[in-house]
Design a protein around this motif. Structure first.
Motif, PDB file in Angstrom:
ATOM      1  N   ILE A   7      74.853 156.284 111.815  1.00 52.86           N
ATOM      2  CA  ILE A   7      75.763 156.502 112.696  1.00 52.86           C
ATOM      3  C   ILE A   7      77.708 156.318 112.580  1.00 52.86           C
ATOM      4  N   VAL A   8      78.800 157.457 112.604  1.00 48.19           N
ATOM      5  CA  VAL A   8      79.729 157.556 111.646  1.00 48.19           C
ATOM      6  C   VAL A   8      80.588 157.591 113.026  1.00 48.19           C
ATOM      7  N   ASP A   9      81.484 156.653 113.191  1.00 49.27           N
ATOM      8  CA  ASP A   9      82.443 156.698 114.272  1.00 49.27           C
ATOM      9  C   ASP A   9      83.623 155.532 114.439  1.00 49.27           C
ATOM     10  N   ASP A  10      85.249 156.425 114.506  1.00 50.04           N
ATOM     11  CA  ASP A  10      85.876 154.961 114.379  1.00 50.04           C
ATOM     12  C   ASP A  10      85.911 154.163 116.109  1.00 50.04           C
ATOM     13  N   GLU A  11      85.636 154.524 116.779  1.00 44.10           N
ATOM     14  CA  GLU A  11      85.521 153.782 118.024  1.00 44.10           C
ATOM     15  C   GLU A  11      84.012 152.470 118.154  1.00 44.10           C
ATOM     16  N   ILE A  12      84.925 151.253 117.688  1.00 42.73           N
ATOM     17  CA  ILE A  12      82.724 151.048 117.907  1.00 42.73           C
ATOM     18  C   ILE A  12      81.924 150.881 118.954  1.00 42.73           C
ATOM     19  N   PRO A  13      82.901 151.278 119.988  1.00 38.45           N
ATOM     20  CA  PRO A  13      82.193 151.197 121.948  1.00 38.45           C
ATOM     21  C   PRO A  13      81.123 152.885 121.830  1.00 38.45           C
ATOM     22  N   ALA A  14      81.429 153.638 120.751  1.00 38.19           N
ATOM     23  CA  ALA A  14      81.009 154.698 121.517  1.00 38.19           C
ATOM     24  C   ALA A  14      80.022 154.247 120.099  1.00 38.19           C
ATOM     25  N   ILE A  15      79.801 153.644 118.422  1.00 31.53           N
ATOM     26  CA  ILE A  15      79.156 153.565 117.847  1.00 31.53           C
ATOM     27  C   ILE A  15      77.446 152.817 118.966  1.00 31.53           C
ATOM     28  N   GLU A  16      78.137 151.878 119.452  1.00 29.34           N
ATOM     29  CA  GLU A  16      77.444 150.786 119.721  1.00 29.34           C
ATOM     30  C   GLU A  16      76.412 151.639 120.752  1.00 29.34           C
ATOM     31  N   TYR A  20      72.735 152.501 121.119  1.00 23.56           N
ATOM     32  CA  TYR A  20      72.200 152.186 122.829  1.00 23.56           C
ATOM     33  C   TYR A  20      70.916 153.015 122.877  1.00 23.56           C
ATOM     34  N   LEU A  21      71.543 154.446 123.170  1.00 21.98           N
ATOM     35  CA  LEU A  21      70.606 155.375 123.470  1.00 21.98           C
ATOM     36  C   LEU A  21      69.501 156.013 122.428  1.00 21.98           C
ATOM     37  N   LEU A  22      69.652 155.070 121.075  1.00 20.62           N
ATOM     38  CA  LEU A  22      68.589 155.231 120.140  1.00 20.62           C
ATOM     39  C   LEU A  22      67.755 154.677 120.390  1.00 20.62           C
ATOM     40  N   GLU A  23      67.650 153.652 120.851  1.00 22.59           N
ATOM     41  CA  GLU A  23      66.621 152.740 121.517  1.00 22.59           C
ATOM     42  C   GLU A  23      65.630 153.049 122.267  1.00 22.59           C
ATOM     43  N   ASP A  24      65.586 154.662 123.108  1.00 22.73           N
ATOM     44  CA  ASP A  24      64.657 154.771 123.301  1.00 22.73           C
ATOM     45  C   ASP A  24      63.793 156.262 122.479  1.00 22.73           C
ATOM     46  N   THR A  28      61.216 157.596 116.693  1.00 22.28           N
ATOM     47  CA  THR A  28      61.758 158.922 115.128  1.00 22.28           C
ATOM     48  C   THR A  28      62.829 158.503 114.816  1.00 22.28           C
ATOM     49  N   ILE A  29      63.691 157.467 115.617  1.00 25.24           N
ATOM     50  CA  ILE A  29      64.991 157.614 114.440  1.00 25.24           C
ATOM     51  C   ILE A  29      65.205 155.831 114.718  1.00 25.24           C
ATOM     52  N   GLU A  30      65.413 155.401 113.270  1.00 24.22           N
ATOM     53  CA  GLU A  30      65.749 153.829 113.157  1.00 24.22           C
ATOM     54  C   GLU A  30      67.492 153.732 112.686  1.00 24.22           C
ATOM     55  N   VAL A  31      68.052 153.660 112.751  1.00 26.40           N
ATOM     56  CA  VAL A  31      69.744 152.855 112.726  1.00 26.40           C
ATOM     57  C   VAL A  31      70.455 151.913 111.881  1.00 26.40           C
ATOM     58  N   ILE A  32      70.306 152.879 110.262  1.00 24.05           N
ATOM     59  CA  ILE A  32      70.100 151.814 108.788  1.00 24.05           C
ATOM     60  C   ILE A  32      71.695 150.964 108.779  1.00 24.05           C
ATOM     61  N   GLY A  33      72.535 152.015 109.253  1.00 25.84           N
ATOM     62  CA  GLY A  33      74.136 151.736 109.059  1.00 25.84           C
ATOM     63  C   GLY A  33      74.976 152.331 109.693  1.00 25.84           C
ATOM     64  N   THR A  34      75.902 151.262 109.525  1.00 23.70           N
ATOM     65  CA  THR A  34      76.948 152.009 110.770  1.00 23.70           C
ATOM     66  C   THR A  34      78.898 152.395 109.978  1.00 23.70           C
ATOM     67  N   ALA A  35      79.156 153.459 110.336  1.00 24.29           N
ATOM     68  CA  ALA A  35      80.602 153.533 109.245  1.00 24.29           C
ATOM     69  C   ALA A  35      81.567 153.799 110.625  1.00 24.29           C
ATOM     70  N   THR A  36      83.345 153.545 109.969  1.00 26.65           N
ATOM     71  CA  THR A  36      84.153 153.986 110.817  1.00 26.65           C
ATOM     72  C   THR A  36      85.653 154.683 110.506  1.00 26.65           C
ATOM     73  N   ASN A  37      85.000 155.267 109.176  1.00 29.51           N
ATOM     74  CA  ASN A  37      86.206 155.808 108.317  1.00 29.51           C
ATOM     75  C   ASN A  37      85.083 156.504 107.495  1.00 29.51           C
ATOM     76  N   GLY A  38      85.807 157.594 107.080  1.00 26.07           N
ATOM     77  CA  GLY A  38      85.112 159.095 106.259  1.00 26.07           C
ATOM     78  C   GLY A  38      85.146 158.909 105.316  1.00 26.07           C
ATOM     79  N   THR A  39      85.881 157.654 104.641  1.00 27.53           N
ATOM     80  CA  THR A  39      85.467 157.008 103.227  1.00 27.53           C
ATOM     81  C   THR A  39      84.405 155.548 103.008  1.00 27.53           C
ATOM     82  N   GLU A  40      84.189 155.126 103.959  1.00 23.77           N
ATOM     83  CA  GLU A  40      83.069 154.415 104.290  1.00 23.77           C
ATOM     84  C   GLU A  40      82.126 155.279 104.294  1.00 23.77           C
ATOM     85  N   ALA A  41      81.973 156.095 104.602  1.00 22.29           N
ATOM     86  CA  ALA A  41      81.009 156.405 105.676  1.00 22.29           C
ATOM     87  C   ALA A  41      80.433 157.616 104.309  1.00 22.29           C
ATOM     88  N   PHE A  42      81.197 157.980 103.173  1.00 23.11           N
ATOM     89  CA  PHE A  42      80.529 158.722 102.177  1.00 23.11           C
ATOM     90  C   PHE A  42      79.827 157.431 101.369  1.00 23.11           C
TER      91      PHE A  42
END
Length: 255
Positions: A7-16, A20-24, A28-42
């Motif tokens: 999940i890549v988003d610069d807003e922590i509440p958006a990531i969280e 939360y929605l993906l817990e359902d 099917t989907i496992e969140v293995i990481g997050t990033a808050t900017n493009g360089t970190e995402a890449f």
């Protein structure tokens, strides 16, 4: 099989919120990481090799569209699902090819549709590969457009609309004939993005569209100014180390 996602988003509440929605969909989907900017995402895409990236567009350092463009050359290309608040300008473009999108705030029914699509597809390697190929073709086509921002909204403008780009006060501005926009990246990355015969970096602070030069003005001591075809007929100086190349482009060199 459980799909590994980033999940890549610069807003922590958006990531969280998305986590939360993906817990359902934990089967099917496992969140293995997050990033808050493009360089970190890449970097995390390179290291974690996710199957799916939920990618916000308006993120710092390297915007989401640039991230998606860059990863198409990787050996393992994840499927990109854009997350965007900009329905007016971006959605039509993202629906081309195999790209999916989630509009903020995320509608759980829309999320369910996106996840079912990729889950059903992942069990069919040929179909998955077709999607990835289409994704790459989408970006090859899409990137004759440039994402720029004004008043908090992202607009996609055709390359041929650009008159010039200017680096000023730590920002990059893109000028069309009658408007001016912010470009959320560096001048160097913009130059790489505009790797096209139409564009020429005439000095450190300016990239010009050669088709939008209306006059070339010889000046003192062999210097030159360009008159651009915008509403102010902006004049841009050419650095001395670029003059010869410019003259060659327009056939101005004397034999």
């Amino acid at each position: 099989m459980v799909l590994r996602s980033l999940i890549v988003d610069d807003e922590i509440p958006a990531i969280e919120g998305l986590k939360y929605l993906l817990e359902d969909y934990k089967n099917t989907i496992e969140v293995i990481g997050t990033a808050t900017n493009g360089t970190e995402a890449f970097e995390k895409i390179l290291n974690l090799k996710p199957d799916v990236v939920f990618l916000d567009i308006d993120i710092p350092k390297l915007n989401g569209i640039n991230v998606a463009n860059n990863i198409t050359a990787l050996d393992k290309v994840p499927l990109v699902i854009f997350v965007t608040a900009y329905d007016s300008y971006a959605i039509d473009a993202f629906e081309i090819g195999a790209i999916d999108y989630l509009l903020k705030p995320i509608n759980p029914c829309r999320l369910n549709k996106a996840i079912n699509k990729i889950a059903n597809m992942y069990d069919k390697p040929d179909t998955w590969q077709v999607y990835l190929n289409n994704e790459a073709k989408f970006f090859e086509k899409q990137f004759h457009k440039l994402p720029v921002e004004k008043f908090g909204r992202i607009k996609l403008i055709d390359f041929n609309e650009i008159v010039y780009a200017e680096a000023m006060d730590g920002k990059v501005l893109v000028k069309t004939k009658n408007d001016i926009f912010d470009y959320n990246d560096t001048m160097k990355n913009l130059e790489n993005r505009l790797n096209d015969a139409l564009f020429f970096r005439v000095q450190k602070s300016f990239i010009v569209n050669l088709n939008n030069i209306v006059e070339i003005l010889p000046w003192f001591k062999g210097t030159y100014w360009l008159v651009m075809d915008d509403d102010k007929k902006t004049k841009i100086s050419v650095s001395k180390n670029k003059i010869r190349e410019l003259k060659k482009i327009f056939g101005l060199e004397k034999n």
